[in-house]
Design an enzyme around this catalytic site. Structure first.
Site, PDB file in Angstrom:
ATOM      1  N   HIS A  12      42.858 -34.174  -9.512  1.00 31.22           N
ATOM      2  CA  HIS A  12      43.261 -33.885  -7.638  1.00 31.22           C
ATOM      3  C   HIS A  12      44.354 -34.264  -7.572  1.00 31.22           C
ATOM      4  O   HIS A  12      43.850 -36.275  -7.936  1.00 31.22           O
ATOM      5  CB  HIS A  12      41.603 -34.371  -7.103  1.00 31.22           C
ATOM      6  CG  HIS A  12      41.825 -33.485  -6.531  1.00 31.22           C
ATOM      7  ND1 HIS A  12      41.332 -32.783  -5.422  1.00 31.22           N
ATOM      8  CD2 HIS A  12      41.945 -35.292  -5.146  1.00 31.22           C
ATOM      9  CE1 HIS A  12      41.620 -32.934  -4.357  1.00 31.22           C
ATOM     10  NE2 HIS A  12      41.119 -34.796  -3.587  1.00 31.22           N
TER      11      HIS A  12
ATOM     12  N   ASP B 286      33.637 -44.872   5.566  1.00 35.09           N
ATOM     13  CA  ASP B 286      33.578 -46.845   5.440  1.00 35.09           C
ATOM     14  C   ASP B 286      33.457 -46.757   6.576  1.00 35.09           C
ATOM     15  O   ASP B 286      33.169 -46.807   7.233  1.00 35.09           O
ATOM     16  CB  ASP B 286      34.638 -46.671   5.100  1.00 35.09           C
ATOM     17  CG  ASP B 286      35.442 -47.197   3.901  1.00 35.09           C
ATOM     18  OD1 ASP B 286      34.527 -47.195   2.560  1.00 35.09           O
ATOM     19  OD2 ASP B 286      36.475 -46.424   3.566  1.00 35.09           O
TER      20      ASP B 286
ATOM     21  N   GLU C 169      44.443 -33.185  -2.036  1.00 38.59           N
ATOM     22  CA  GLU C 169      44.189 -33.640  -0.940  1.00 38.59           C
ATOM     23  C   GLU C 169      45.186 -33.577   0.129  1.00 38.59           C
ATOM     24  O   GLU C 169      46.340 -34.928   0.067  1.00 38.59           O
ATOM     25  CB  GLU C 169      43.582 -34.176  -1.003  1.00 38.59           C
ATOM     26  CG  GLU C 169      42.499 -35.661   0.114  1.00 38.59           C
ATOM     27  CD  GLU C 169      41.820 -36.221  -0.402  1.00 38.59           C
ATOM     28  OE1 GLU C 169      40.804 -36.037  -1.469  1.00 38.59           O
ATOM     29  OE2 GLU C 169      41.666 -37.947  -0.045  1.00 38.59           O
TER      30      GLU C 169
ATOM     31  N   SER D  10      44.693 -29.735  -7.606  1.00 38.67           N
ATOM     32  CA  SER D  10      43.841 -29.403  -6.605  1.00 38.67           C
ATOM     33  C   SER D  10      44.739 -29.923  -5.242  1.00 38.67           C
ATOM     34  O   SER D  10      45.169 -31.363  -5.932  1.00 38.67           O
ATOM     35  CB  SER D  10      42.731 -29.870  -6.863  1.00 38.67           C
ATOM     36  OG  SER D  10      42.286 -30.843  -6.677  1.00 38.67           O
TER      37      SER D  10
ATOM     38  N   PHE E 141      45.101 -51.716  -1.187  1.00 37.78           N
ATOM     39  CA  PHE E 141      44.386 -50.643  -0.434  1.00 37.78           C
ATOM     40  C   PHE E 141      43.098 -50.899  -2.040  1.00 37.78           C
ATOM     41  O   PHE E 141      42.237 -50.413  -1.745  1.00 37.78           O
ATOM     42  CB  PHE E 141      44.813 -49.040  -1.107  1.00 37.78           C
ATOM     43  CG  PHE E 141      44.002 -47.666  -0.971  1.00 37.78           C
ATOM     44  CD1 PHE E 141      42.649 -48.192  -0.259  1.00 37.78           C
ATOM     45  CD2 PHE E 141      44.389 -46.766  -0.954  1.00 37.78           C
ATOM     46  CE1 PHE E 141      42.330 -46.911  -0.401  1.00 37.78           C
ATOM     47  CE2 PHE E 141      44.000 -45.711  -1.673  1.00 37.78           C
ATOM     48  CZ  PHE E 141      42.349 -45.582  -0.294  1.00 37.78           C
TER      49      PHE E 141
HETATM   50  P1  FAD Z   1      27.225 -42.893  -0.686  1.00 40.02           P
HETATM   51  O1  FAD Z   1      27.526 -42.381  -2.028  1.00 40.02           O
HETATM   52  O2  FAD Z   1      26.678 -42.513   0.767  1.00 40.02           O
HETATM   53  O3  FAD Z   1      27.444 -44.356  -1.450  1.00 40.02           O
HETATM   54  C1  FAD Z   1      27.726 -45.766  -0.518  1.00 40.02           C
HETATM   55  C2  FAD Z   1      26.946 -46.888  -0.811  1.00 40.02           C
HETATM   56  O4  FAD Z   1      25.740 -46.484  -0.255  1.00 40.02           O
HETATM   57  C3  FAD Z   1      27.507 -47.252  -2.155  1.00 40.02           C
HETATM   58  O5  FAD Z   1      27.545 -48.351  -2.051  1.00 40.02           O
HETATM   59  C4  FAD Z   1      25.920 -46.305  -2.856  1.00 40.02           C
HETATM   60  O6  FAD Z   1      25.819 -46.502  -3.946  1.00 40.02           O
HETATM   61  C5  FAD Z   1      24.907 -46.882  -1.668  1.00 40.02           C
HETATM   62  N1  FAD Z   1      24.141 -45.992  -1.709  1.00 40.02           N
HETATM   63  C6  FAD Z   1      24.065 -44.579  -1.738  1.00 40.02           C
HETATM   64  N2  FAD Z   1      22.703 -44.406  -2.062  1.00 40.02           N
HETATM   65  C7  FAD Z   1      21.727 -44.913  -1.825  1.00 40.02           C
HETATM   66  C8  FAD Z   1      20.316 -45.200  -1.719  1.00 40.02           C
HETATM   67  N3  FAD Z   1      19.250 -44.128  -1.695  1.00 40.02           N
HETATM   68  N4  FAD Z   1      20.272 -46.343  -1.135  1.00 40.02           N
HETATM   69  C9  FAD Z   1      20.203 -47.360  -1.452  1.00 40.02           C
HETATM   70  N5  FAD Z   1      22.086 -47.756  -1.276  1.00 40.02           N
HETATM   71  C10 FAD Z   1      22.811 -46.084  -1.363  1.00 40.02           C
HETATM   72  N6  FAD Z   1      36.564 -41.508   4.245  1.00 40.02           N
HETATM   73  C11 FAD Z   1      36.524 -40.798   4.682  1.00 40.02           C
HETATM   74  O7  FAD Z   1      36.100 -41.553   6.046  1.00 40.02           O
HETATM   75  N7  FAD Z   1      37.296 -39.739   5.174  1.00 40.02           N
HETATM   76  C12 FAD Z   1      37.573 -39.032   4.293  1.00 40.02           C
HETATM   77  O8  FAD Z   1      37.783 -38.297   3.932  1.00 40.02           O
HETATM   78  C13 FAD Z   1      37.075 -39.656   2.780  1.00 40.02           C
HETATM   79  N8  FAD Z   1      37.544 -39.022   1.475  1.00 40.02           N
HETATM   80  C14 FAD Z   1      37.284 -39.410   0.353  1.00 40.02           C
HETATM   81  C15 FAD Z   1      37.545 -38.603  -0.790  1.00 40.02           C
HETATM   82  C16 FAD Z   1      37.749 -39.070  -1.645  1.00 40.02           C
HETATM   83  C17 FAD Z   1      37.265 -38.165  -2.938  1.00 40.02           C
HETATM   84  C18 FAD Z   1      36.963 -40.422  -2.089  1.00 40.02           C
HETATM   85  C19 FAD Z   1      36.733 -40.771  -4.088  1.00 40.02           C
HETATM   86  C20 FAD Z   1      36.374 -41.280  -0.871  1.00 40.02           C
HETATM   87  C21 FAD Z   1      36.483 -41.137   0.367  1.00 40.02           C
HETATM   88  N9  FAD Z   1      35.842 -41.330   1.497  1.00 40.02           N
HETATM   89  C22 FAD Z   1      36.680 -40.974   2.707  1.00 40.02           C
HETATM   90  C23 FAD Z   1      35.929 -42.538   0.933  1.00 40.02           C
HETATM   91  C24 FAD Z   1      33.998 -42.531   0.879  1.00 40.02           C
HETATM   92  O9  FAD Z   1      33.781 -42.498   2.286  1.00 40.02           O
HETATM   93  C25 FAD Z   1      34.401 -43.962   0.925  1.00 40.02           C
HETATM   94  O10 FAD Z   1      33.831 -44.872  -0.282  1.00 40.02           O
HETATM   95  C26 FAD Z   1      31.825 -44.599   1.208  1.00 40.02           C
HETATM   96  O11 FAD Z   1      32.245 -45.623   1.186  1.00 40.02           O
HETATM   97  C27 FAD Z   1      31.571 -44.300   0.441  1.00 40.02           C
HETATM   98  O12 FAD Z   1      30.865 -42.899   1.096  1.00 40.02           O
HETATM   99  P2  FAD Z   1      30.510 -42.213  -0.493  1.00 40.02           P
HETATM  100  O13 FAD Z   1      30.303 -40.917   0.326  1.00 40.02           O
HETATM  101  O14 FAD Z   1      30.345 -42.134  -1.801  1.00 40.02           O
HETATM  102  O15 FAD Z   1      28.637 -43.018  -0.185  1.00 40.02           O
END
Ligand code: FAD
Length: 286
Positions: free
Chosen positions: A268, A109, A17, A15, A218
């Protein structure tokens, strides 16, 4: 079609991205890239997104551009950052009308330069909350991000897997990993997930190594280890970018071959909208 159904049917595949272009030239380059990579019959294509407003619109525009490429299953990314419930609801409605069945749900982020950004003041705090909302809002297949070395803000791998489980229990159907360059981290993640009773597909996210300085920058902000030997080897070629790229591509080919040998047959690729590097890797591994 839902990606969960595609993954049930296809135990092998790739896949891709992409990221949304900012200029007309970028749009043309994306189209050329997509057309070139479409020949490889990807399982699906995904489109990253930035935070809110105009940037989000660029992502949507790019998603619609990809939808015009027939036979391509397209998954938009959505983040919590600056996302208001009503806007997300409207966007989902629009995506549904366009036939989109898959969403990658992410927190995003913190905005640049705001390291103490308070996510709890937003409509959605964690990816888990967005997943819950998406599940209620329609019949979408949902992807989430997972971290072989743990997310950079998480204190420990135990905590990381606990939070990962929460977003999967909220309704995620599959996961894609953060980039990694040492496959042992991916294998350990799978083991941690298995022990926690998580059984969804976890696609390894592959970032081809081409420019070591950029990747180091990065990697330092997202907790990814670069093995010392490849860092030194590529670093020593910094005056000759094409040799450095070749060295990095060879490394990524070996990384993919090892993953495939160990059972990860769906890969991916973070394409960076550059088809030639991806094609060189696919020619060697497929
Ligand atoms: P979450 O799962 O919400 O986690 C964020 C943080 O909060 C982590 O440290 C986690 O441990 C903590 N956490 C989660 N749940 C809880 C809880 N209940 N209590 C306390 N702490 C908690 N970013 C973009 O802006 N745009 C994109 O298109 C994008 N695409 C991505 C694609 C992939 C494959 C990956 C791996 C990352 C991508 N990112 C993107 C980056 C991502 O948004 C960042 O890594 C972000 O910091 C975390 O996102 P997450 O969805 O994993 O967050």
């Amino acid at each position: 079609m839902k990606i969960s159904e595609i993954l049930k049917k296809h135990k092998k595949g790739v896949s891709f991205e992409f990221f949304p272009p900012k200029t007309e030239k970028g749009k043309q380059a994306l189209l050329t890239t997509v057309k070139a990579l479409k020949e490889r019959k990807p399982l699906y294509a995904s489109m990253t997104c930035g935070a809110g407003g105009a940037i989000q619109d660029k992502s949507k525009e790019a998603v619609y551009m990809l939808l015009e490429e027939e036979e391509l299953v397209v998954m938009p990314h959505l983040t919590c950052l600056k996302a208001q419930e009503t806007d997300i609801r409207n966007l989902l409605e629009e995506y549904k009308q366009k036939g989109i069945r898959n969403i990658m749900a992410l927190r995003g982020d913190p905005p640049q330069g705001v390291s103490d950004f308070d996510f709890s003041k937003q409509d959605f705090c964690y990816a888990r909350d967005l997943v819950t909302f998406l599940k209620k809002g329609g019949d979408f297949c949902i992807g989430v991000a997972v971290y072989p070395e743990g997310h950079i803000e998480t204190g420990s791998l135990e905590q990381d897997i606990e939070y990962t489980k929460q977003k999967i229990d909220a309704g995620a159907d599959f996961a894609v990993t953060q980039m990694f360059f040492d496959n042992s981290y991916y294998y350990s993640l799978l083991e941690r997930m298995r022990k926690k009773g998580i059984n969804i597909p976890v696609l390894p996210g592959i970032l081809p190594l081409t420019n070591i300085a950029k990747v180091k920058e990065f990697a330092s902000v997202c907790r990814t280890t670069i093995p010392k030997d490849i860092e030194e080897k590529m670093g020593s070629l910094s005056l000759n970018p094409s040799d450095m790229e070749k060295c990095g591509i060879d490394f990524t080919i070996k990384q993919c071959q090892d993953l495939i040998k160990n059972g990860a047959q769906r890969l991916h690729f973070f394409t960076l909208n550059k088809p030639s590097v991806i094609k060189a890797i696919l020619d060697a591994i497929l």
